[in-house]
Design an enzyme around this catalytic site. Structure first.
Site, PDB file in Angstrom:
ATOM      1  N   ALA A  15     -17.912 115.322  -4.703  1.00 45.22           N
ATOM      2  CA  ALA A  15     -18.721 114.172  -5.084  1.00 45.22           C
ATOM      3  C   ALA A  15     -19.777 114.533  -6.120  1.00 45.22           C
ATOM      4  O   ALA A  15     -19.910 113.865  -7.152  1.00 45.22           O
ATOM      5  CB  ALA A  15     -19.375 113.570  -3.844  1.00 45.22           C
ATOM      6  N   ASN A 107     -27.052 123.032  -1.950  1.00 44.03           N
ATOM      7  CA  ASN A 107     -28.146 122.827  -1.003  1.00 44.03           C
ATOM      8  C   ASN A 107     -28.600 124.135  -0.366  1.00 44.03           C
ATOM      9  O   ASN A 107     -27.820 125.076  -0.224  1.00 44.03           O
ATOM     10  CB  ASN A 107     -27.707 121.867   0.110  1.00 44.03           C
ATOM     11  N   LYS A 189     -36.808 119.778  -0.885  1.00 46.29           N
ATOM     12  CA  LYS A 189     -35.500 119.167  -0.587  1.00 46.29           C
ATOM     13  C   LYS A 189     -35.106 119.409   0.872  1.00 46.29           C
ATOM     14  O   LYS A 189     -34.497 118.546   1.525  1.00 46.29           O
ATOM     15  CB  LYS A 189     -34.445 119.762  -1.529  1.00 46.29           C
ATOM     16  N   ASN A 197     -29.329 115.934   7.796  1.00 45.03           N
ATOM     17  CA  ASN A 197     -27.998 116.537   7.863  1.00 45.03           C
ATOM     18  C   ASN A 197     -27.757 117.151   9.240  1.00 45.03           C
ATOM     19  O   ASN A 197     -26.673 117.034   9.801  1.00 45.03           O
ATOM     20  CB  ASN A 197     -27.833 117.599   6.772  1.00 45.03           C
ATOM     21  N   GLU A 272     -22.411 124.220   6.324  1.00 41.14           N
ATOM     22  CA  GLU A 272     -23.291 125.116   5.565  1.00 41.14           C
ATOM     23  C   GLU A 272     -24.485 125.546   6.428  1.00 41.14           C
ATOM     24  O   GLU A 272     -25.644 125.382   6.040  1.00 41.14           O
ATOM     25  CB  GLU A 272     -23.781 124.425   4.303  1.00 41.14           C
TER      26      GLU A 272
END
Length: 312
Positions: A15, A107, A189, A197, A272
């Site tokens: 994406a 990320n 972030k 998440n 992750e």
């Protein structure tokens, strides 16, 4: 002296890679995509983006199977999940010439270090994407909110690189700015990524609206965010507490948004955990900050993954 780029390779055409690479290509930049599962579809039919900032199609895309076919470029943008980083030593070298720069849009923490170990720290930049985006099917991306990128230098490098990238991204319709402190921007972030998440997985694979509909979970979100801010500031980064409410309030209008880690969880992929949870916890505790809520969250995520894998 300002730095310039004339060719771009997108590594990790999910994406993020398809959207931002597509925006650059639409603006006339020379963008080459390293594609795997989407190769046949995009080679035949191009790329389609449904965007809150305006839909667009790219009927012709420069699609490649291997980095050797792409060859050396001026700017490599790494967009894949950090779970694929073991492939970086094979993928990056064929894309480099003597002045190639490498920008990671991944990320979490530790990705710049991984890339620097392969290409040298002087080539590396980091970027943070503040965007709601999903790949719906091969060659089709949905962009529903946000889109800003913040770019910063990992180490001392050529003057003007981050500013030039920001300028070129803005010319392509991508809101972008150059950060004066990449590490601080990374922790800012994480204020969103760690709780939203993480809890989307810990709660069994749910969207952000479901998390915020439960006052107890919202309290847990705030507690996690406070730990992230405290960890950042113990490292001298000066992150404002106001980021906490800003991140919560910007999430409410997203509706049933599916965080990327939640998608990986429900689709049976590796998460992750390292860069988004384990490494921030390690750095927090190294700086003398206890982070029990972050540790509890990581434990809950591991438990959910173990349950999922036992069913498969």
């Amino acid at each position: 002296m300002a730095w310039n780029f004339k060719s771009v390779a997108i590594i990790g055409s999910g994406a993020i890679g398809l959207y931002y690479g597509g925006r650059l290509a639409q603006a006339g930049e020379n963008v080459k995509f390293l594609l795997r599962s989407d190769y046949d579809e995009i080679s035949a039919n191009g790329l389609k983006v449904e965007s809150c900032d305006g839909d667009f199609d790219l009927p012709k895309v420069q699609a490649f199977h291997t980095p050797e076919e792409i060859g050396p470029v001026d700017l490599v943008i790494v967009c894949w999940k950090a779970t694929a980083n073991a492939s970086l030593p094979d993928v990056l070298p064929p894309l480099l010439h003597c002045a190639t720069e490498v920008l990671t849009l991944q990320n979490g923490l530790g990705n710049c270090e991984s890339i620097a170990g392969i290409v040298g720290p002087e080539r590396v930049l980091g970027g943070l994407c503040f965007v709601c985006i999903n790949r719906l099917s091969p060659g089709l991306v949905s962009h529903t909110a946000g889109g800003k990128i913040v770019v910063g230098e990992y180490a001392e490098g050529a003057e003007g690189r981050a500013a030039e990238i920001a300028h070129r991204f803005k010319a392509a319709g991508i809101p972008c700015s150059a950060a004066d402190n990449l590490q601080r921007a990374q922790w800012e972030k994480l204020i969103w990524n760690v709780p939203f998440n993480g809890l989307s997985v810990a709660e069994g694979g749910v969207t952000t609206d479901i998390l915020l509909a439960d006052p107890a979970i919202e309290d847990r979100i705030r507690a996690i965010m406070h730990e992230v801010v405290a960890a950042a500031n113990a490292q001298g980064l000066g992150v404002e507490e106001s980021w906490i409410e800003w991140n919560i309030e910007r999430t409410r209008p997203m509706g049933p948004y599916r965080p990327s880690t939640m998608i990986d969880f429900v689709e049976g992929r590796e998460l992750e955990l390292g860069p988004i949870w384990e490494e921030p916890i390690r750095r927090a505790e190294e700086a003398g900050v206890a982070v029990p809520e972050m540790r509890r969250l990581l434990s809950d995520m591991r438990h959910r993954v173990a349950e999922r894998d036992a069913r498969q």
